[in-house]
Design an enzyme around this catalytic site. Structure first.
Site, short mmCIF file in Angstrom:
data_model
loop_
_atom_site.label_atom_id
_atom_site.label_comp_id
_atom_site.label_asym_id
_atom_site.label_seq_id
_atom_site.Cartn_x
_atom_site.Cartn_y
_atom_site.Cartn_z
N ASP A 117 -10.02 -50.13 19.35
CA ASP A 117 -10.22 -51.31 20.19
C ASP A 117 -11.01 -50.81 21.40
O ASP A 117 -11.18 -49.60 21.59
CB ASP A 117 -8.86 -51.88 20.61
N ASP A 144 -11.19 -52.50 25.11
CA ASP A 144 -10.58 -52.64 26.43
C ASP A 144 -9.15 -52.12 26.44
O ASP A 144 -8.33 -52.52 25.61
CB ASP A 144 -10.61 -54.10 26.86
N GLY A 175 -6.57 -58.98 24.11
CA GLY A 175 -6.76 -58.86 22.67
C GLY A 175 -7.22 -60.12 21.97
O GLY A 175 -7.46 -60.10 20.77
N ARG A 202 -12.64 -65.09 23.62
CA ARG A 202 -12.98 -65.88 24.80
C ARG A 202 -12.54 -67.33 24.63
O ARG A 202 -12.01 -67.95 25.56
CB ARG A 202 -14.49 -65.80 25.05
N SER A 211 -14.53 -58.39 21.97
CA SER A 211 -15.54 -58.61 23.00
C SER A 211 -16.95 -58.65 22.42
O SER A 211 -17.38 -57.72 21.73
CB SER A 211 -15.47 -57.51 24.06
N ASN A 243 -19.38 -58.40 24.26
CA ASN A 243 -20.12 -57.50 25.15
C ASN A 243 -19.92 -56.03 24.78
O ASN A 243 -20.41 -55.15 25.49
CB ASN A 243 -19.67 -57.72 26.59
N ASP A 254 -4.12 -51.51 22.32
CA ASP A 254 -3.21 -51.56 23.47
C ASP A 254 -2.55 -52.92 23.61
O ASP A 254 -1.84 -53.16 24.59
CB ASP A 254 -3.96 -51.22 24.76
#
Length: 226
Positions: free
Chosen positions: A7, A9, A44, A47, A116, A118, A170
């Protein structure tokens, strides 16, 4: 263990504060209270799901048209993009650079399964994008985490069986997705979100390839994996 899927972030870098600031700015503009506890609920998930959660929390789930929701998400992403443009390789979480080097040295494939959009930009800012053999595009998936599709897609892109993959997360939704994909789940953190993980470390600096190998062998014995 032929591949490790990350993952982004909270595992590779921590942009949670940037998400918090960007969502808080949007929430305040539409008169919905937004605090760090609410931000934790968004970890997780996509958006779109994040915005829906905020609107439901504020009792405004039917207030906005789809076009207006798209505009809110666009504004949030614009703020977030501005914040992540400041990232540098120094923003890698402790131990991750070392782990990536160890994986490369042992020819273990490396994938990214992040919600994400991004993610490629962030990996470029961190100067590690070339370390990844596969980066899943979340916009191509029908469902986000906790559905396992993102991890199964990463395994397919790496040409590795899910049973031969470890994945690091996480968030509770991510751990659930990994287990549903039939993979070895590594959780970074503590408490309720880590329930279900096969290995839990308190922080990324505890992650080493030696530890992954040791726990992987124990996992294979427990699960009777040949």
């Amino acid at each position: 263990m032929k591949a490790v899927i990350f993952d982004l972030d909270g595992v590779i870098t921590d942009t949670a504060e940037y998400h918090f600031l960007a969502w808080k700015h949007i929430a305040e503009q539409i008169d919905i209270p937004f605090d760090r506890d609410m931000n934790e609920r968004l970890k997780g998930i996509s958006r779109e799901e994040s915005l829906e959660s905020i609107l439901i929390f504020g009792g405004a789930e039917t207030k906005y048209t789809n076009a207006e929701k798209q505009e809110l998400m666009h504004r949030k992403n614009r703020d977030y993009q501005m914040l992540i443009s400041k990232l540098t390789p120094e923003d890698l979480l402790p131990g991750i650079g070392r782990l990536l080097c160890q994986l490369k040295n042992e020819n273990i494939k490396i994938g990214l399964a992040s919600s994400s959009r991004n993610a490629p930009k962030i990996l470029r800012r961190l100067a590690i994008i070339d370390d990844f053999h596969a980066i899943v595009d979340p916009t191509t998936l029908a469902k986000g985490k906790p559905d396992p599709d993102i991890f199964l897609t990463a395994a397919a892109m790496l040409d590795v069986s899910p049973a031969d993959c470890a994945a690091i997360e996480d968030a509770e939704a991510g751990i659930s997705a990994i287990k549903s994909a039939g993979m070895f789940a590594v959780g970074v953190g503590q408490g309720q979100p880590m329930l279900g993980a096969d290995l839990v470390v308190r922080q990324t600096s505890d992650l080493t390839l030696e530890l992954l190998h040791e726990e992987w062998e124990q996992y294979r014995i427990r699960e009777s994996i040949p």
